[in-house]
Enzyme design. Structure first.
Site, PDB file in Angstrom:
ATOM      1  N   ASP A 131       0.830  -1.214   0.000  1.00 39.72           N
ATOM      2  CA  ASP A 131       0.000   0.000   0.000  1.00 39.72           C
ATOM      3  C   ASP A 131       0.855   1.251   0.000  1.00 39.72           C
ATOM      4  O   ASP A 131       2.027   1.232   0.382  1.00 39.72           O
ATOM      5  CB  ASP A 131      -0.953   0.012   1.184  1.00 39.72           C
ATOM      6  CG  ASP A 131      -0.239   0.139   2.526  1.00 39.72           C
ATOM      7  OD1 ASP A 131       0.764  -0.582   2.733  1.00 39.72           O
ATOM      8  OD2 ASP A 131      -0.675   0.950   3.371  1.00 39.72           O
ATOM      9  N   ASP A 142       7.791   3.781  -1.536  1.00 39.18           N
ATOM     10  CA  ASP A 142       7.441   3.236  -0.230  1.00 39.18           C
ATOM     11  C   ASP A 142       6.104   2.508  -0.363  1.00 39.18           C
ATOM     12  O   ASP A 142       5.054   3.139  -0.284  1.00 39.18           O
ATOM     13  CB  ASP A 142       7.348   4.363   0.795  1.00 39.18           C
ATOM     14  CG  ASP A 142       7.022   3.901   2.194  1.00 39.18           C
ATOM     15  OD1 ASP A 142       7.059   2.687   2.448  1.00 39.18           O
ATOM     16  OD2 ASP A 142       6.716   4.761   3.038  1.00 39.18           O
ATOM     17  N   GLU A 156       0.239  -1.144   5.621  1.00 39.72           N
ATOM     18  CA  GLU A 156       1.290  -0.679   6.529  1.00 39.72           C
ATOM     19  C   GLU A 156       1.153   0.806   6.811  1.00 39.72           C
ATOM     20  O   GLU A 156       1.396   1.262   7.938  1.00 39.72           O
ATOM     21  CB  GLU A 156       2.671  -0.985   5.925  1.00 39.72           C
ATOM     22  CG  GLU A 156       3.839  -0.791   6.883  1.00 39.72           C
ATOM     23  CD  GLU A 156       4.474   0.602   6.809  1.00 39.72           C
ATOM     24  OE1 GLU A 156       5.415   0.862   7.577  1.00 39.72           O
ATOM     25  OE2 GLU A 156       4.025   1.420   5.983  1.00 39.72           O
ATOM     26  N   GLU A 157       0.756   1.566   5.799  1.00 44.79           N
ATOM     27  CA  GLU A 157       0.706   3.018   5.941  1.00 44.79           C
ATOM     28  C   GLU A 157      -0.376   3.490   6.913  1.00 44.79           C
ATOM     29  O   GLU A 157      -0.306   4.613   7.415  1.00 44.79           O
ATOM     30  CB  GLU A 157       0.503   3.682   4.579  1.00 44.79           C
ATOM     31  CG  GLU A 157       1.618   3.431   3.572  1.00 44.79           C
ATOM     32  CD  GLU A 157       2.957   4.030   3.978  1.00 44.79           C
ATOM     33  OE1 GLU A 157       3.015   4.725   5.013  1.00 44.79           O
ATOM     34  OE2 GLU A 157       3.942   3.806   3.265  1.00 44.79           O
ATOM     35  N   ASP A 167      12.031  -1.959   3.561  1.00 47.57           N
ATOM     36  CA  ASP A 167      11.103  -0.826   3.606  1.00 47.57           C
ATOM     37  C   ASP A 167      11.779   0.448   4.086  1.00 47.57           C
ATOM     38  O   ASP A 167      11.117   1.387   4.524  1.00 47.57           O
ATOM     39  CB  ASP A 167       9.922  -1.196   4.526  1.00 47.57           C
ATOM     40  CG  ASP A 167       8.776  -0.192   4.477  1.00 47.57           C
ATOM     41  OD1 ASP A 167       8.669   0.527   3.464  1.00 47.57           O
ATOM     42  OD2 ASP A 167       8.007  -0.140   5.441  1.00 47.57           O
TER      43      ASP A 167
END
Length: 411
Positions: free
Chosen positions: A84, A145, A179-180, A202
């Site tokens: 994501d 990212d 994750e975000e 990451d």
């Protein structure tokens, strides 16, 4: 000629797909567009010939196994990345390629020249003279990212399959959602993943090797006002917006992201919306120490109580929950995992940069679940916005590190 021919085309294909997560969603993954992308990765992994390829509908993770190519039993390594992207426009990503970048020049991102990558504003650009840079067109984020990490892991798998002379043990890979928005690793299945240790791919610039993160909490403030006509408001009106301003002003003015660095924590106001009648504020709270996080949360409670004193019933309600903790609490007992990555980088002529992360990774949560998971660099700079860029050469070095870790572990 680049060492990994498929890396750039793979990365460009990934970033062009919108996989933005949604913090207001209640599904896992939080957006259907992530599900679509994850299932494409399933097919790519199958096409490569990996084993045990599957999409877990419970947690949104795609996992697969590259079996060992040697008889000797060695620990199983996991490599993880998230698919994501952050809360910035991710629709219509049109990456631009800047060959042989001159570190002193200004790169206009958009045709009108409204947005530029200027070393005067972004000094890190000076490190990339002679590199091939991938940038945005100024209207979206890039998605390095963590599409960089996804592409690097996929490239490393393909390279190992094409070069069986590189000995390695069992390698597990995992690509996850959300994750975000801080929820992606909540349901990660450590037992099913079945690795002895892992790395998230990451991180940012070349050399980053991170095993210490913030401890983190989220804060939601809801303020109930009382709206009456302003002509007769004296002694009656309660302006929720003004109470919100008072709440923000009661926090330490210097303890915000734009005024802190190093090991200093902060309170970060993400949103402030409302009317006289009702207002809502959203914050994140960060500190490297668990005790420091507790002190910050206690200060929030104290401020709310103080603001509520003049009223018969509380007007300011606060709700806080912990998001993740500093992974060093776990990693201090597993420094051999860090040392393996250090040896890999040094063998490749890369200087490890082990500064604490002013943020968190999925590895923060996963480490506390019992799988030690420090973070490796993936190459991105200026992440989460229109000024994001990544160096192809640094992405290639990230692939080198994945390969070298695998090789050293096999020895």
């Amino acid at each position: 000629m680049t060492k990994y021919q498929e890396l750039l085309p793979l990365f460009l294909s990934y970033v062009k797909e919108n996989t933005r997560s949604d913090e207001n969603s209640t599904t896992i993954p939080s957006t259907e567009r992530q599900v679509v992308f994850l299932n494409k990765l399933v097919q790519q992994l199958k096409d490569l010939g990996l084993a045990e390829v599957k999409y877990n509908e419970t947690n949104g993770y795609v996992t697969a196994l590259l079996p060992s190519n040697q008889a000797k039993k060695v620990p199983t390594i996991g490599f993880l990345a998230h698919v994501d992207t952050a809360d910035f426009n991710a629709e219509g990503v049109a990456p631009q390629i800047v060959e042989n970048y001159d570190g002193q020049a200004i790169i206009p991102l958009d045709a009108a020249g409204n947005y530029v990558l200027d070393p005067a504003e972004f000094p890190a650009l000076t490190h990339y003279a002679g590199h091939t840079l991938i940038t945005t067109d100024g209207s979206t984020l890039l998605g390095s990212d963590d599409k960089s990490g996804v592409a690097e892991i996929m490239t490393a798998l393909a390279y190992l399959l094409a070069h069986p002379e590189i000995k390695h043990g069992d390698l597990k890979v995992g690509f996850g959602p959300d994750e975000e928005i801080g929820t992606g690793a909540d349901k990660f299945d450590v037992a099913d993943f079945n690795a002895d240790f892992a790395y998230t791919v990451d991180g940012g610039p070349e050399g980053q090797l991170e095993y210490e993160t913030f401890s983190a909490a989220a804060l939601e403030v809801t303020i109930a006002g009382k709206n009456v006509h302003p002509s007769t408001a004296k002694g009656i009106m309660v302006n929720a917006l003004q109470l919100g301003i008072d709440f923000q002003n009661a926090l330490p003015a210097a303890e915000v992201p734009e005024k802190t660095d190093g090991r200093a924590g902060f309170f970060h106001l993400l949103s402030f919306n409302g009317t006289v009648d009702e207002a809502k504020m959203s914050y994140i709270i960060r500190d490297f120490e668990r005790d420091g996080l507790a002190r910050r949360k206690a200060l929030v409670e104290k401020i709310a109580a103080k603001l509520n004193e003049p009223f018969a019933q509380p007007r300011v309600q606060v709700k806080m929950y912990d998001q993740y903790y500093n992974m060093v609490e776990v990693m201090k007992d597993h420094m051999d995992v860090v040392e393996l990555a250090e040896r890999a980088m040094v063998a490749l002529g890369i200087t490890p940069d082990e500064e604490p992360v002013r943020g968190g990774t999925d590895g923060s949560k996963i480490s506390f679940m019992g799988l030690p998971t420090p973070n490796l660099f993936a190459g991105g700079e200026n992440m989460h916005g229109r000024y994001e860029f990544v160096s192809l050469q640094v992405m290639e070095k990230a692939v080198d590190v994945i390969l070298k870790i695998s090789e050293l572990n096999a020895q």
